[in-house]
Design an enzyme around this catalytic site. Structure first.
Site, PDB file in Angstrom:
ATOM      1  CD  GLU A 335      -2.514  -0.488   2.239  1.00  0.00           C
ATOM      2  OE1 GLU A 335      -4.167  -1.530   1.859  1.00  0.00           O
ATOM      3  OE2 GLU A 335      -2.759   0.163   3.286  1.00  0.00           O
ATOM      4  CB  CYS A 336       0.594   4.530   0.014  1.00  0.00           C
ATOM      5  SG  CYS A 336       0.629   5.636  -0.342  1.00  0.00           S
ATOM      6  CB  ALA A 337       5.352   3.494   1.962  1.00  0.00           C
ATOM      7  CG  LEU A 339       2.426   1.590  -5.605  1.00  0.00           C
ATOM      8  CD1 LEU A 339       2.659   0.162  -6.817  1.00  0.00           C
ATOM      9  CD2 LEU A 339       0.939   3.280  -5.620  1.00  0.00           C
ATOM     10  CB  SER A 427      -3.641  -0.360  -4.509  1.00  0.00           C
ATOM     11  OG  SER A 427      -3.898   0.698  -4.705  1.00  0.00           O
TER      12      SER A 427
END
Length: 450
Positions: A335-337, A339, A427
């Site tokens: 998630e986010c980081a 990704l 994502s």
């Protein structure tokens, strides 16, 4: 019945001092020997880190958008079980919630769902008698929200305090505390808010101690505790990550990224993975050169990899290990980081190269709740699964050609986002698995299958 005394710490607007007061109250009551349960309204990951430092317990989020209104009281009951007091820090202004969704996900809504009295923290730095009109407006706006008192913050002098108290005498609401301006307890911020506890070390410990002392000296703790005890009982509906596991089933190792670069995680995720049969092992991509022994699956949550890109890039042995695990088809949830860490590079620094994409910092903040549907089958969800989440980043990703997206977004605009590749689900979308416990079960089953 759930009978734990509780307070919701709210404010008319962001920047009024909610985090200082809420964290200070947690620390002050914990110093008295009370078991204090810390909670945060909304999706924010950073404030709960300070709450945890103040109380010695996991900071837990209460997000009515991502988890639904029906889960707020059960999640609260789960986190506050066995505690003497619960302190819930609000988000933004008291009545601010999800954009265009009325009261949904607001502090006011959560206070009503918890049947908890509200303490209003008011930044009094630029007002005197007008404070009474402000407090009256907030107290009368929604009769179902019970504001039990006021804490005045950023008060300049004894004379200023006297003027404020005189004005509030007519409001009928007690002044439960007065805090003078004190820059020495200010917590540093940057592009996504406060600097997380894990990055500050002893500085964070000192800051929380200072908040606790400031609140102890300036607030009426006895009156606040008495107010907390007026909260009526809640139905005995406690959320539990409890699943029936097959006797003798393999407990796969799920490695979870931690350390200063990956600080964003909801406490319930590890609990859900454990309940689903995994052995959860935390590792630090800044320091550890190997994944935990026997790693069968990998979870890389959010954080600030952009602040540590050179260090993450320099740890080539771990980058190779992550790449090899992902290329083998092992389940990887990012998630986010996470990704960004799986991309080819971040701000020109080589990352793991699992995904054909390049990431960089930008001037634009992407922030907000999202409605999403899984576009492709993955280790987290089958295609068509609907989830709610949020985005919170100042980076952009330039993907390569021929990628398979993870999510189809339906709010605020229609678009696809993320990656599904072998066992990887990556994502920008942050989700709360308590709302969809099947996510953890599916992920662990994919790990066990290896």
């Amino acid at each position: 019945m759930v009978t734990v005394p509780r307070l919701v710490i709210a404010a008319p607007a962001s920047g009024s001092g909610k985090t200082t007061v809420a964290t200070g109250l947690m620390a002050a009551f914990a110093a008295r020997g009370l078991a204090v349960s810390p909670h945060k309204v909304g999706p924010d990951y950073i404030d709960p880190g300070y709450h945890s430092l103040a109380t010695g317990r996991p900071g837990r989020n209460l997000d009515a958008y991502m988890c639904g209104t029906d889960l707020i009281a059960p999640l609260f009951a789960h986190g506050s079980a066995g505690c003497d007091l619960a302190v819930v820090e609000g988000v933004m202004g008291l009545y601010d919630g999800a954009s265009g969704q009325g009261e949904l996900a607001s502090t006011a809504q959560v206070a009503k769902l918890l049947r908890a009295p509200v303490v209003l923290v008011v930044d009094a730095s630029s007002q005197s008698r007008s404070v009474a009109a402000l407090v009256h407006g907030f107290a009368s706006w929604d009769p179902e929200v019970r504001i039990g008192g006021v804490i005045l913050n950023k008060v300049a002098s004894d004379r200023h305090e006297a003027l404020l108290r005189d004005a509030l005498d007519e409001s009928g609401l007690p002044v439960l505390g007065v805090l003078r301006r004190a820059p020495q307890v200010a917590t540093p911020s940057r592009h996504l808010g406060l600097v997380p506890v894990a990055e500050r070390g002893s500085e964070a410990v000192d800051a929380v101690a200072a908040m606790g002392e400031r609140v102890r000296a300036g607030c009426d703790l006895e009156a606040l505790m008495a107010l907390a005890r007026t909260a009526p009982s809640l139905p005995d509906e406690t959320w539990e990550p409890d699943y029936a596991r097959k006797p003798g089933a393999v407990r796969p190792v799920v490695a979870v990224a931690g350390g200063a670069a990956f600080t964003f995680a909801y406490a319930e995720h590890a609990e859900l993975l454990t309940a689903a049969g995994a052995e959860v092992v935390v590792f630090d991509p800044l320091r550890d050169e190997k994944l935990p022994v026997g790693t069968a699956g990998l979870v890389i949550g959010g954080g600030f990899p952009e602040m540590y890109a050179p260090e993450l890039s320099a740890n080539e042995p771990l980058r190779r290990a992550v790449t090899e695990l992902a290329l083998s088809g092992a389940p990887v949830a990012a998630e986010c980081a996470g990704l960004l860490y799986l991309a080819r590079e971040l701000d020109g620094k080589p990352m793991c190269g699992v995904l054909d994409a390049e990431a960089r910092m930008s001037e634009r903040l992407t922030l907000g709740y999202r409605q999403a549907v899984a576009v492709s089958d993955s280790a987290l969800a089958v295609a068509g699964t609907r989830m709610r989440g949020h985005e919170f980043h100042r980076t952009v990703l330039e993907p390569g050609a021929g990628t398979t997206p993870a999510w189809g977004m339906h709010q605020p605009e229609r678009r696809v986002e993320g990656y599904v590749q072998r066992g990887v689900h990556a994502s920008y979308l942050h989700t709360h698995w308590a709302a969809s416990p099947g996510v953890a079960r599916r992920f662990v089953e994919h790990c066990r299958a290896r």
